[in-house]
Design a protein around this motif. Structure first.
Motif, short mmCIF file in Angstrom:
data_model
loop_
_atom_site.label_atom_id
_atom_site.label_comp_id
_atom_site.label_asym_id
_atom_site.label_seq_id
_atom_site.Cartn_x
_atom_site.Cartn_y
_atom_site.Cartn_z
N LYS A 586 38.46 17.80 -3.83
CA LYS A 586 38.26 16.59 -4.53
C LYS A 586 37.14 15.81 -3.81
CE LYS A 586 42.78 16.67 -7.04
NZ LYS A 586 43.66 16.01 -7.10
N PHE A 587 36.39 15.44 -3.13
CA PHE A 587 36.16 14.54 -2.05
C PHE A 587 34.92 14.85 -1.82
CE2 PHE A 587 40.24 12.96 -1.38
CZ PHE A 587 40.15 11.69 -1.88
N ALA A 588 33.80 14.37 -1.98
CA ALA A 588 32.70 15.06 -1.29
C ALA A 588 30.96 13.42 -1.18
CB ALA A 588 31.49 15.52 -2.45
N TRP A 589 30.33 13.55 -0.16
CA TRP A 589 29.41 12.71 1.06
C TRP A 589 27.90 13.00 0.98
CZ3 TRP A 589 27.51 12.95 5.45
CH2 TRP A 589 28.11 13.10 5.80
N SER A 590 27.32 12.49 0.84
CA SER A 590 25.96 12.78 1.18
C SER A 590 25.29 11.78 1.58
CB SER A 590 25.47 13.35 -0.30
OG SER A 590 23.91 13.43 -0.19
N VAL A 591 24.22 11.96 2.11
CA VAL A 591 23.71 10.86 3.24
C VAL A 591 22.20 11.61 2.89
CG1 VAL A 591 22.06 9.20 4.82
CG2 VAL A 591 25.04 9.88 4.78
N ASN A 592 20.29 10.90 2.55
CA ASN A 592 19.21 11.53 2.64
C ASN A 592 18.18 10.73 2.55
OD1 ASN A 592 18.27 13.46 0.74
ND2 ASN A 592 17.40 12.13 -0.53
N TYR A 593 17.74 10.89 3.37
CA TYR A 593 16.66 9.58 4.08
C TYR A 593 15.65 10.34 3.95
CZ TYR A 593 13.91 8.97 8.76
OH TYR A 593 13.03 7.89 9.54
N THR A 594 14.37 9.60 3.68
CA THR A 594 13.01 9.87 3.13
C THR A 594 12.33 9.26 4.70
OG1 THR A 594 13.05 8.30 1.05
CG2 THR A 594 13.96 10.80 1.11
N ALA A 595 10.88 9.58 4.40
CA ALA A 595 9.79 8.95 5.07
C ALA A 595 8.48 9.84 5.01
CB ALA A 595 10.15 8.72 6.87
N SER A 596 7.63 7.97 4.55
CA SER A 596 5.83 8.31 4.74
C SER A 596 5.43 7.71 4.76
CB SER A 596 6.22 9.26 2.99
OG SER A 596 6.03 7.75 2.27
N PRO A 597 4.37 7.62 4.97
CA PRO A 597 2.93 6.00 5.51
C PRO A 597 2.63 6.32 3.85
CG PRO A 597 1.88 8.45 5.75
CD PRO A 597 3.48 8.95 5.67
N ARG A 598 1.89 5.21 4.37
CA ARG A 598 1.33 4.55 3.27
C ARG A 598 -0.19 5.48 2.73
NH1 ARG A 598 0.72 0.10 6.87
NH2 ARG A 598 1.95 -1.54 6.26
N GLU A 599 -0.50 5.25 1.60
CA GLU A 599 -1.47 6.30 0.83
C GLU A 599 -3.00 5.25 0.01
OE1 GLU A 599 0.73 7.70 -2.61
OE2 GLU A 599 2.25 8.11 -1.16
N PRO A 600 -3.59 5.52 1.23
CA PRO A 600 -4.98 5.06 1.08
C PRO A 600 -5.28 5.42 -0.19
CG PRO A 600 -5.68 5.92 2.59
CD PRO A 600 -3.87 6.30 2.62
N TYR A 601 -6.47 4.42 -0.88
CA TYR A 601 -7.04 4.63 -1.68
C TYR A 601 -8.48 3.68 -1.64
CZ TYR A 601 -3.23 6.16 -4.96
OH TYR A 601 -2.42 6.10 -5.72
N TYR A 602 -9.34 4.14 -1.80
CA TYR A 602 -10.91 3.74 -1.64
C TYR A 602 -11.89 2.90 -2.39
CZ TYR A 602 -9.48 6.82 3.40
OH TYR A 602 -8.91 6.70 3.99
N TRP A 603 -11.59 2.23 -2.93
CA TRP A 603 -12.10 1.43 -3.60
C TRP A 603 -14.06 1.19 -2.83
CZ3 TRP A 603 -10.28 -0.42 -8.75
CH2 TRP A 603 -8.69 0.52 -8.56
N ARG A 604 -14.27 0.23 -3.75
CA ARG A 604 -15.79 -0.38 -3.91
C ARG A 604 -15.87 -0.87 -2.50
NH1 ARG A 604 -18.26 -4.73 -4.94
NH2 ARG A 604 -16.75 -5.34 -6.31
N ASP A 605 -15.03 -2.39 -2.85
CA ASP A 605 -15.39 -3.00 -1.56
C ASP A 605 -13.90 -3.58 -1.21
OD1 ASP A 605 -13.62 -3.90 -3.63
OD2 ASP A 605 -14.70 -6.39 -3.80
N GLU A 606 -12.74 -2.42 -1.19
CA GLU A 606 -11.74 -2.46 -0.45
C GLU A 606 -11.25 -1.27 0.00
OE1 GLU A 606 -7.82 -3.71 -1.76
OE2 GLU A 606 -9.10 -3.97 -3.82
N ILE A 607 -9.72 -0.75 1.31
CA ILE A 607 -9.35 0.29 1.32
C ILE A 607 -7.74 -0.48 0.63
CG2 ILE A 607 -8.25 1.75 2.92
CD1 ILE A 607 -10.73 1.35 4.39
N ASP A 608 -7.08 -0.16 0.45
CA ASP A 608 -5.76 -0.59 -0.78
C ASP A 608 -4.92 0.90 -0.01
OD1 ASP A 608 -3.98 -1.35 -1.96
OD2 ASP A 608 -4.65 -1.56 -3.44
N ALA A 609 -3.81 0.50 1.00
CA ALA A 609 -3.01 1.23 1.45
C ALA A 609 -1.39 0.87 0.97
CB ALA A 609 -3.06 1.11 2.83
N PRO A 610 -1.10 1.31 0.10
CA PRO A 610 0.36 1.25 -0.69
C PRO A 610 1.19 2.13 -0.34
CG PRO A 610 -0.64 2.15 -2.18
CD PRO A 610 -1.81 1.59 -1.29
N ASN A 611 2.43 1.33 0.26
CA ASN A 611 3.97 2.51 -0.30
C ASN A 611 4.24 2.77 1.35
OD1 ASN A 611 3.70 2.58 -3.15
ND2 ASN A 611 2.30 4.46 -2.98
N GLY A 612 4.36 1.87 2.18
CA GLY A 612 4.36 2.08 3.62
C GLY A 612 6.08 1.88 3.38
#
Length: 682
Positions: A586-612
């Motif tokens: 009748k009982f259950a439990w769960s733990v979930n762990y995720t990780a990833s680095p930033r994802e760079p986007y290479y624009w004309r005048d900037e490097i934009d790295a979100p999602n860290g």
């Protein structure tokens, strides 16, 4: 416990297995899981069953991909892919009651049609023929860090009588995700602070939907389906921004977004016997209307001293037909042949205005802000496969695709594209726990019609220019998959891939001084993915399972500004996910762990790295007072970890290797708790 962990690790490395494996061998190398296997999880829907299949990772498919064949996920129902696109696989599976699932079959993609060729795993959900009414009611309440409680809910019902089944689902998806954080703008290379900002984002997203389907099964190769979906969606963002420049007056800037979407889809298919096989006709029509209103104001003591407003209205339509003939045995070969015709269009009108110090609006002309994009696309395909021996199967095929693309409005463009896409898949399944597959496939990416249209990103203070000359990238994709059952019903899988990509779709400079989606030269992508799903009974954790999913990849293409090789925009170099779950009656439990680095986007005048963000942990506990009821208490981001983003600026563009400014952003939605109630009936 340490000794037990070492024993389990040794068993995995040496390929040992333990008794009482729940899976069974089925025809064509399929692995079968009977409904009784999933009873320990007390599932209420087919979606919860699919998520508990060892080593299987659900892929939803791409709703925005034009056409039917390339939008496939990796699940079929009674051997057939659902004739719907706006209804995701998650939504379709969630409204099938768990007690209507007879068994689950997992096999290679070529067993289920050309859309799945080259996939090492496709899941077939086999439903029972039981009649009557069954369904599920779900209610959820979430509490965010501000104390606001946000409710949502859905109800779905499946009624079967004779050869016909009727499915109806209605729901209200509702999310409120406030965030708080800071921006720091610093000069480079000195690191001196130029501006500090305190921001609060109040984000709401609401969606009401009604969907349904009718199915008629008249026997072998005799069936029909009809499905529809209606939805209305609204996204709102309200941002308050206290700005503290090192020099200059303090400001209280504001940002607002209000996006409203209406969508309707109607689809269906008919199957009839023909020439010792089956012929299937599929039709689908989708209509989507969207209005976007947003503003960005700079204010001093409440008085507007400048800013921008943008309004976007778009209509996106798709109409398609697909005709497929298949037979399981034509001279010892399985054969599938067919054609598909699709008409897609996007009518977009973008209006950007700048506000001066007097509050007057001045129209800003973007390179392409009013345009109608149309694509007439057709394809013909032919696929064959056969067993070369009891353990080896080969599948071959080719697809010829032709399209005519036109752009009308602020610019005029027209072109015809033709591509031949061959493929070859070799599958090896010896007696025992091993399975391997190698494939080589020629692919052609689809163009995103939004990439033809210019628009401003007020949240980032930049312009994303449109490009009417964009063409699809194409690639040779090689993939080797090796998997092995371990520890009874556990699974370990490794995927090695290498893609040689021509005309990489990324970002390129425009004559107007912006940058836009465009085509670079030839690039490469190499990756390795691992999946491990282990039962933990042998190490003393009754009812426990451990899952591990990792991905490492390397990409490289020549940058148009620096003329040096760099990564593709928007692709992370690694990610991993660890999960631990235990079901105890009748009982259950769960733990979930995720990780990833930033994802760079290479624009004309900037490097934009979100999602860290690392680490990000979700957890829940469940109580099941009876087989029909599940009560879940959970929390997201229980370590209260913020997300980060870094923007590095160059002048006049990235051909100058020395950046002059850095912007660091941090946003935190803090811990979100939820309480969910599910009740199945029938």
């Amino acid at each position: 416990m340490g000794n037990r962990v070492r024993v389990a690790a040794a068993a995995l490395l040496l390929g040992c297995s333990v008794p009482a494996a729940a899976q069974q061998a089925g025809p064509g190398g399929r692995t079968l899981y009977e409904a009784a296997y999933f009873e320990r999880y007390s599932p209420s829907s087919a979606l919860e069953i699919v998520r508990r299949v060892p080593g299987f990772v659900l892929e939803l498919g791409a709703e925005d991909v034009r056409g039917f064949g390339q939008a496939a996920g990796n699940v079929v129902i009674n051997g057939n892919r659902p004739s719907s696109k706006s209804d995701t696989l998650e939504a379709i599976l969630a409204r099938i009651p768990a007690n209507r699932v007879a068994r689950v079959e997992v096999g290679t993609g070529d067993l289920f049609g050309s859309e799945f060729s080259g996939r090492a795993q496709v899941l077939n959900l086999v439903l029972t023929s039981g009649g009557g009414l069954a369904g599920t009611v779900t209610a959820t309440a979430r509490r965010d860090y501000t104390g606001q409680i946000t409710p949502e809910g859905s109800v779905s019902a499946l009624y079967r009588r004779g050869a016909s089944s009727f499915n109806l689902s209605a729901g209200y998806n509702n999310s409120h995700t406030p965030e708080e954080g800071i921006d720091d703008v610093t000069a480079l290379p000195s690191g001196a602070l130029l501006e500090h900002r305190r921001k609060i984002n109040d984000i709401s997203e609401r969606e009401a939907f009604l969907s349904g389907s009718w199915e008629h099964q008249g026997g072998a190769n005799r069936g029909a389906h009809l499905n529809f979906r209606v939805e209305r969606e609204r996204f709102e963002l309200d941002q308050t921004n206290d700005v503290f420049p090192v020099r200059g007056p303090i400001r209280d800037d504001r940002l607002g977004q209000d996006y409203r979407t209406r969508e309707f889809e109607l689809g269906g298919d008919v199957t009839r016997p023909l020439w010792g096989g089956a012929i299937k006709l599929i039709g689908l029509a989708t209509r989507r209307h969207r209005k976007e209103a947003e503003f960005s104001f700079n204010r001093i003591q409440g008085d507007v001293i400048g800013g921008y407003e943008q309004n976007v209205e778009s209509q996106r339509d798709e109409t398609l037909g697909r005709l497929v003939w298949s037979t399981p045995n034509a001279g010892g070969w399985s054969v599938e042949a067919g054609v598909e015709a699709v008409l897609n269009s996007l009518d977009s009108d973008v209006n950007l205005f700048e506000l001066d110090e007097q509050g007057d609006r001045v129209r800003v002309d973007l390179p392409i802000d009013q345009a109608v994009v149309k694509e007439w696309r057709g394809e013909a395909f032919y696929n064959v496969g056969r067993s070369l021996s009891p353990t080896v199967r080969i599948d071959l095929g080719f697809t010829f695709e032709a399209s005519r693309l036109t752009v009308r409005g602020d610019t005029e463009a027209e072109r015809t594209l033709r591509f031949l896409k061959p493929k070859a898949v070799l599958d090896w399944r010896p007696k025992g726990p091993w399975h391997a597959q190698v494939s080589l496939i020629r692919t052609v990416a689809q163009l995103d019609f939004e990439d033809f249209i210019s628009s401003a990103e007020l949240t980032n203070d930049r312009v994303n220019a449109g490009n009417a000359d964009l063409v699809p990238q194409r690639a040779w994709e090689g993939l080797l998959t090796v998997e092995r059952t371990v520890l009874g019903d556990g699974l370990a899988k490794v995927e090695l891939g290498y893609n040689l990509i021509e005309k990489v779709q990324d970002r390129v400079p425009t004559p107007e001084g912006f940058d836009a989606p465009g085509n670079l030269g030839t690039g490469r992508q190499a990756f390795v993915k691992t999946t491990v799903d282990l039962p933990l009974g042998s190490v003393g954790i009754k009812g426990g399972r451990f899952t591990w999913n990792t991905m490492f990849q390397d990409t490289s293409v020549e940058d148009p500004y620096t003329h040096r090789n760099r990564r593709f925009s928007g692709l992370t170099s690694w990610s991993y996910e660890l999960g631990l779950r235990q079901d105890l009656g009748k009982f259950a439990w769960s733990v979930n762990y995720t990780a990833s680095p930033r994802e760079p986007y290479y624009w004309r005048d900037e490097i934009d790295a979100p999602n860290g963000r690392e680490p990000f942990i979700n957890a829940f506990v469940e109580y099941r007072p009876d087989r029909a009821t599940t009560i879940t208490l959970g929390a997201d981001n229980i370590l209260d970890v913020p997300g980060t983003r870094t923007r590095i600026f160059f002048a006049p563009d990235r051909s100058n290797p020395d950046p002059y400014q850095r912007e660091f952003r941090e946003r935190n939605g803090h811990v979100t708790a939820y309480l969910r109630f599910k009740r199945s009936f029938g």
